[in-house]
Design an enzyme around this catalytic site. Structure first.
Site: not given
Ligand code: F6P
Length: 501
Positions: A185, A191, A244-245, A330, A361, A471
């Site tokens: 965005k 990264e 973004g999400r 978030e 399990h 960050k």
């Protein structure tokens, strides 16, 4: 004012689930609601008429319908950033100007897909989609859910800065056949840009003279992408007002639309629009995202539940818990109200989960007998995703249903080690089939539920300042500007890189 409503909710009698069923023969019919190919069974929660009534009063006091209208009208509901939150416009619901703009940008995306399909940009059969958080989780989850395995394009979604994520993809892929899609965005995320540079280097090392000619950028800051070197004709913008999400519906869905077909993307949007309409038009007592949020708040504020577990009884939905973690945590992991005052309620529960039956399990022991009360969410799909003996799918679904029943019923034993307390709540989402339309509706349901939770909590679900400090600290550590951080962190750095590095 709202304090009274919360007190009324906290004072509700705590009736065991089995008694709620005994008291009300219509419980399954009332709390089993169907929408867009999904059956939502909320009957194994502690919601009853009184609780729903109490939450409706709270929702009214919190102006839920006014706030929902403001959301869809494109008003600046993200008040800390002075922005609208217009993911709805991407699927045709909202402010007409924003809906038109989204449709225009989708058309641009479709046209670029058609150009790529002609082969003029290269003979691509592989796609590396780079992005992180909301720029990766949705595309990755959706691709895993919907891919049939016989598609023309192989898609790898890489997010981590850890080279161990990208390297195996570069070893497997062929540079000349690879389309690089950079999804960000802001187009500033460290990264993503480091990984993008590494892919360009890999292409160059393979003799490709113009690697940027194989790049598509998906971003809300097209100028930034162009400055980075991507040709304007291959920059697919989306609106700054799409968080973004919440961005899977925008050009962030490009790689999936290319890999699985643009019609799949259109179906995704159509399914989400169905849920948008349901959320906007349905009274609260039958409004599925609102009821689910009422249950969320009941468990968080009244029963002190700090987590909610989501188990997909379907391998194809294995990445859904990851996607929901970002969406819910978030969005609603905040400590202050809209007015900036301390939040005196518990914010988002910690969302975790996995796939059934594997999780049975591994972690279900705690769900059945642990001291924590964990509301559980089960997802299952009636139509199987495999062509093996139907015994597999039947066993999968029966296990899913049995777990919900066991959590609720429990089993008394004189031997305390073998005693199951029961009265543990769950919600089950039963999907008719796993197609793009149904997933679109499913994800929109989760978005609206997250929104209702935020309204009831009186928080802003659309900012995420909490991720910034880490960050900044990472940048400060990298810069090594002579201002050391705390002694522990400096020691870790020295041990990893050597003193003074
Ligand atoms: O650090 C959190 C975050 O800003 C998320 O909200 C976002 O989805 C992700 O990083 C990626 O950001 P971008 O799409 O700008 O690269």
């Amino acid at each position: 004012m709202t304090l009274d409503h919360w007190q009324a909710i906290k004072a509700l009698p705590q009736i065991p689930l089995t008694s709620l069923f005994e008291k009300d023969a219509g419980r399954v019919a009332n709390l089993g609601l169907e929408q867009a190919g999904i059956y939502f069974d909320l009957s194994k929660t502690h919601l009853d008429d009184n609780a729903i009534q109490a939450f409706r009063k709270l929702a009214d006091a919190m102006s839920l319908s006014v706030k929902a209208n403001a959301l869809f009208a494109g008003e600046p509901v993200n008040i800390s950033e002075g922005r609208a939150a217009e993911h709805g416009a991407e699927r045709g619901t909202g402010n007409p100007a924003s809906v038109d703009n989204a449709a225009m940008l989708h058309q641009r995306m479709k046209s670029l897909i058609e150009v790529i399909e002609t082969g003029v940009l290269g003979d691509f059969t592989q796609i590396i989609h780079l992005g992180i958080g909301g720029s990766a989780l949705g595309p990755k989850m959706l691709h895993q859910a919907l891919r049939l395995g016989d598609e023309k394009y192989e898609l790898a979604v890489v997010s981590n800065i850890d080279g161990a994520a990208l390297e195996p993809v570069l070893e497997r892929f062929t540079a000349s056949k690879t389309l690089l899609v950079i999804a960000s965005k802001t187009f500033t995320t460290a990264e993503t840009l480091l990984n993008a540079g590494a892919v360009l280097d890999w292409m160059r090392e393979d003799g490709i003279t113009d690697p940027l000619g194989q790049v598509v950028a998906l971003t809300a800051d097209p100028d930034q992408a162009v400055e980075w070197g991507v040709d304007e004709t291959r920059v697919l913008p989306f609106s700054e007002s799409v968080g973004g999400r919440y961005s899977l519906w925008s050009s962030i869905g490009f790689s999936v639309a290319l890999a699985l077909g643009y019609e799949v993307f259109e179906d995704l949007l159509a399914g989400a629009a169905m849920m948008d309409r349901h959320f906007q038009e349905t009274p609260l007592a039958q409004n599925i995202p609102a009821l689910a949020a009422f249950a969320d708040q009941y468990y968080a504020q009244v029963r002190g539940c700090e987590t909610r577990a989501v188990f997909a009884y379907d391998e194809r939905l294995g990445l859904l818990p990851d996607y929901l973690q970002q969406l819910e945590m978030e969005s609603n992991g905040k400590s202050v109200t809209l007015e900036g005052e301390p939040l005196e309620l518990h914010s988002s529960p910690i969302v975790w989960g996995g796939v059934g039956t594997d999780a049975q399990h591994a972690v279900f022991q705690l769900l059945h007998q642990g001291t924590h009360l964990v509301p559980v969410e089960f997802l299952a799909v009636i139509e199987p995703g495999d062509s093996l003996d139907p015994a597999h799918h039947q066993g999968l679904l029966l296990n899913c249903f049995a777990q919900g029943a066991a959590l609720m019923a429990g089993k008394k034993s004189d031997d305390s080690h073998r005693n199951y307390q029961g009265d543990r709540p769950s919600v089950t989402l039963l999907l008719e089939s796993l197609d793009a339309r149904t997933i679109g509706a499913l994800l929109a349901f989760y978005e609206h539920r997250t929104f209702v939770n935020a309204v009831l909590l009186n928080i802003n679900p659309f900012d995420q300042f909490g991720v910034e400090l880490g960050k900044q600290m990472a940048n400060a550590l990298a810069a090594d500007d002579g201002n050391p951080l705390d002694a522990s962190t400096e020691e870790l750095k020295n041990r990893a890189f050597g003193p003074g590095q």
